[in-house]
Motif scaffolding. Structure first.
Motif, mmCIF file in Angstrom:
data_model
loop_
_atom_site.group_PDB
_atom_site.id
_atom_site.type_symbol
_atom_site.label_atom_id
_atom_site.label_comp_id
_atom_site.label_asym_id
_atom_site.label_seq_id
_atom_site.Cartn_x
_atom_site.Cartn_y
_atom_site.Cartn_z
ATOM 1 N N TYR A 127 0.822 -1.217 0.000
ATOM 2 C CA TYR A 127 0.000 0.000 0.000
ATOM 3 C C TYR A 127 0.852 1.262 0.000
ATOM 4 O O TYR A 127 0.483 2.266 -0.594
ATOM 5 N N GLU A 128 2.010 1.213 0.645
ATOM 6 C CA GLU A 128 2.916 2.368 0.640
ATOM 7 C C GLU A 128 3.376 2.677 -0.786
ATOM 8 O O GLU A 128 3.361 3.823 -1.226
ATOM 9 N N LYS A 129 3.768 1.633 -1.521
ATOM 10 C CA LYS A 129 4.198 1.825 -2.917
ATOM 11 C C LYS A 129 3.028 2.301 -3.773
ATOM 12 O O LYS A 129 3.195 3.187 -4.607
ATOM 13 N N ALA A 130 1.867 1.693 -3.589
ATOM 14 C CA ALA A 130 0.694 2.064 -4.394
ATOM 15 C C ALA A 130 0.279 3.506 -4.116
ATOM 16 O O ALA A 130 -0.060 4.256 -5.039
ATOM 17 N N ALA A 164 -4.797 -2.386 -3.939
ATOM 18 C CA ALA A 164 -4.004 -1.222 -3.546
ATOM 19 C C ALA A 164 -3.851 -0.249 -4.709
ATOM 20 O O ALA A 164 -3.807 0.964 -4.512
ATOM 21 N N LEU A 165 -3.792 -0.796 -5.926
ATOM 22 C CA LEU A 165 -3.637 0.040 -7.119
ATOM 23 C C LEU A 165 -4.979 0.489 -7.698
ATOM 24 O O LEU A 165 -5.042 1.001 -8.811
ATOM 25 N N ASN A 182 -9.948 -2.179 6.449
ATOM 26 C CA ASN A 182 -10.064 -0.963 5.650
ATOM 27 C C ASN A 182 -9.565 -1.227 4.248
ATOM 28 O O ASN A 182 -8.502 -1.793 4.053
ATOM 29 N N SER A 183 -10.309 -0.787 3.251
ATOM 30 C CA SER A 183 -9.915 -1.029 1.871
ATOM 31 C C SER A 183 -8.685 -0.224 1.463
ATOM 32 O O SER A 183 -8.027 -0.536 0.498
ATOM 33 N N ASN A 184 -8.353 0.837 2.211
ATOM 34 C CA ASN A 184 -7.192 1.652 1.872
ATOM 35 C C ASN A 184 -5.913 1.146 2.523
ATOM 36 O O ASN A 184 -4.855 1.735 2.354
#
Length: 116
Positions: free
Chosen positions: A7-10, A51-52, A82-84
């Motif tokens: 998620y950090e990269k996305a 994530a993308l 959470n979806s995020n």
């Protein structure tokens, strides 16, 4: 690679909404990770696409679900997170009562109460 790293990269990709799927994978640096995961870890592949910000129908098609399984999705099969990908320290519970299914696959009626 952990879910948080994915998620950090996305989340570091600027202008993701205007990109194709391949552009999203390339710009995030997740293309190689996705290619490996698609072969051996479908859950991780799904996480990368979520994530993308891929839509659910595309995720199902890319990760390899058949079209038959997409016709009648399980309405009760949803992630409890959470979806995020962000952590949420606030814990709450929803309590449902007097639930009635209107029809197969149709919305429910009933009462809901938030308990913290």
């Amino acid at each position: 690679m952990t879910k948080e790293e994915i998620y950090e990269k996305a989340n570091s990709v600027v202008g993701i909404d205007g990109m194709t799927g391949n552009e999203r994978l390339w710009e995030s640096g997740l293309m190689d990770e996705f290619d490996k995961a698609k072969k051996s870890d479908k859950y991780k592949a799904r996480t990368i696409l979520q994530a993308l910000k891929f839509d659910e129908l595309s995720i199902g098609r890319i990760v390899g679900f058949s079209m038959d399984s997409l016709k009648y999705p399980n309405a009760w099969d949803f992630p409890n997170e959470n979806s995020n990908g962000q952590e949420n320290d606030n814990r709450a519970m929803l309590e449902y009562s007097n639930l009635n299914e209107v029809g197969m696959g149709a919305p429910l009626s009933g009462k809901m109460q938030n308990q913290t």
